[in-house]
Enzyme design. Structure first.
Site, mmCIF file in Angstrom:
data_model
loop_
_atom_site.group_PDB
_atom_site.id
_atom_site.type_symbol
_atom_site.label_atom_id
_atom_site.label_comp_id
_atom_site.label_asym_id
_atom_site.label_seq_id
_atom_site.Cartn_x
_atom_site.Cartn_y
_atom_site.Cartn_z
ATOM 1 C CG ASP A 51 -6.306 1.842 12.153
ATOM 2 O OD1 ASP A 51 -5.198 2.158 12.609
ATOM 3 O OD2 ASP A 51 -7.366 2.398 12.479
ATOM 4 C CG HIS A 85 2.432 2.618 9.463
ATOM 5 N ND1 HIS A 85 3.102 3.302 8.476
ATOM 6 C CD2 HIS A 85 1.145 3.023 9.384
ATOM 7 C CE1 HIS A 85 2.257 4.089 7.835
ATOM 8 N NE2 HIS A 85 1.071 3.939 8.376
#
Length: 459
Positions: A19, A47
């Site tokens: 992340d 993503h």
């Protein structure tokens, strides 16, 4: 920007627990690349790209798909759910993105089949039922699919080209996994979810349902199946610039992460070679993506974790301003101060050439910032993250305190335009970790990026 060097290849890896904002940077760097490669993980990755204010979430297809004309490759190190792949393809096509003519999929990819997700969920439920802490998997079947690969019983993309061979292997695999699923059902710790219902009969995953769906996917996949290793090596010989896109993060690596609270693949830069079929000598620059603070989803040790659910605290500021929710699962991310000792470990195992610091703008408005430069572990001072979850859980962070800044950094694209205290914070990170900062991201938007050293132009 500096002119890109022809035939140069860059690896992008996350340096924390995933992340970190890799998707945006991969998309940005793809301006200088002709091919983008996923080399590990599956659709557990998430993503997020923001281009001209439009948000796009990708889980399996390389982020370079948003750049017209760029070829995208899914390497042999990826475990592939054909069902999820086509969901993603159809979503992109509805948005006007051409995918199928630009996507190449390794015939050596192991397949994720419907029963893999059921096994994943069942094991997490059994851990909780038995009083153990959950690993925090996404429940997508990634781990069980990798287990089949390592046990040399996986069905691979290439098997889809041979229906009789596929059928024989599938029957063997179902016999094994149905037996395991029945044991979980009888223990009372697990029930089949709604997603698996179309494949069930008499409490078992049925061969016909799985086989027929796989054969439908086989026809759709055929034009995209390729010898990805050969194509990448040929592209390099022809002078193409390649970008290898890592998923998750270094501290989730099955060998180098906070084991057992890790994913089931190698997330480090070295796997870009093994997971795509190129030699390590073709990996020229390793860019480590790191948030200006730390986050983690799921269980496992997190030395610099803050109270992130209480309003008015720095952790709550990071969580809310940073919109810290998982792209794949929607789970809240745990938040904490930047951990430079952790980053030292990541730099070591990845061989980082440069850093990209993301989400600097999230720290705007905090009066002071803390930077972890080491730990106290069992009465001893150490300056690098230890190996093993038990040892990491006993680490007490040693902090340096730096002044924060009140001016906004959102959208800044020149280093000298950053507030002085923001520059000092970044410089201290580079000093402690001994890795130069190459790029800085000041918002999710593609163009809000400060370039210090372009990976495709660095000598």
């Amino acid at each position: 920007m500096q002119a890109a060097i022809k035939g140069r290849n860059v690896v992008v890896v996350g340096t924390q627990w995933g992340d970190e904002g890799k998707g945006k940077l991969v998309d940005w760097l793809t301006e200088s690349a002709q091919g983008v490669v996923r080399f590990q993980g599956g659709h557990n990755a998430g993503h997020t790209l923001v281009i001209n204010g439009v948000k796009t979430a990708l889980h399996l297809i390389p982020s370079g798909i948003m750049r017209p004309g760029v070829k995208c490759y899914i390497g042999n190190g990826v475990v592939l759910s054909a069902a999820k792949l086509f969901e993603e393809i159809e979503g992109l096509e509805k948005a006007g993105v051409e995918v199928r003519s630009r996507l190449r999929i390794s015939e050596a990819c192991p397949l994720i089949l419907p029963f893999h997700a059921a096994l994943d969920v069942a094991r997490e439920a059994a851990r909780e039922h038995g009083g153990s802490e959950k690993i925090g998997t996404t429940g997508r079947g990634i781990g069980p699919a990798y287990e089949d690969k390592v046990a040399r019983r996986a069905l691979r993309v290439q098997d889809l080209k041979h229906p009789e061979r596929f059928a024989a292997k599938l029957k063997e695999l179902l016999a094994l996994h149905n037996h395991v699923l029945k044991s979980f059902l009888h223990s009372g710790s697990f029930q089949f979810g709604s997603a698996l219902q179309p494949y069930l009969k008499d409490g078992e995953v049925q061969f016909d349902a799985v086989y027929q769906e796989a054969m439908r996917h086989a026809e759709l996949l055929k034009p995209m199946i390729a010898d990805v290793s050969r194509e990448l090596n040929e592209a390099h010989k022809a002078g193409a610039n390649l970008l290898f896109e890592g998923a998750q993060g270094t501290l989730l690596d099955v060998d180098h992460g906070t084991y057992p609270y890790v994913t089931s693949s190698n997330c480090v830069a070295g796997n870009a070679a093994a997971g795509s079929g190129v030699g390590p000598g073709l990996l020229h620059y390793v860019l480590g993506i790191t948030k200006a603070y730390c986050t983690r989803v799921g269980g496992g040790p997190f030395p610099t974790e803050l109270e992130w659910e209480k309003p008015g605290t720095p952790g709550y500021h990071m969580s809310t301003i940073g919109a810290e929710k998982g792209v794949t699962t929607g789970r809240s991310r745990r938040c904490g101060w930047f951990d430079a000792a952790l980053l030292k470990r990541s730099a070591q195992v990845n061989g980082l050439t440069g850093l990209c610091i993301t989400k600097l703008d999230v720290l705007d408005g905090l009066e002071e910032l803390k930077l972890c430069v080491g730990y106290e572990l069992d009465g001893e001072r150490i300056d690098i993250l230890p190996m093993g979850a038990e040892e990491i859980a006993r680490c007490v962070p040693v902090y340096e305190t730096l002044a924060g800044w009140s001016d906004s950094t959102v959208g800044v694209t020149q280093y000298d335009s950053l507030p002085a205290n923001a520059r000092r914070y970044l410089e201290r990170i580079a000093e402690v970790t001994a890795v130069p900062i190459a790029m800085i991201s000041t918002s999710p938007d593609r163009d809000h990026t400060i370039m210090m050293q372009h990976p495709y132009a660095a000598q």
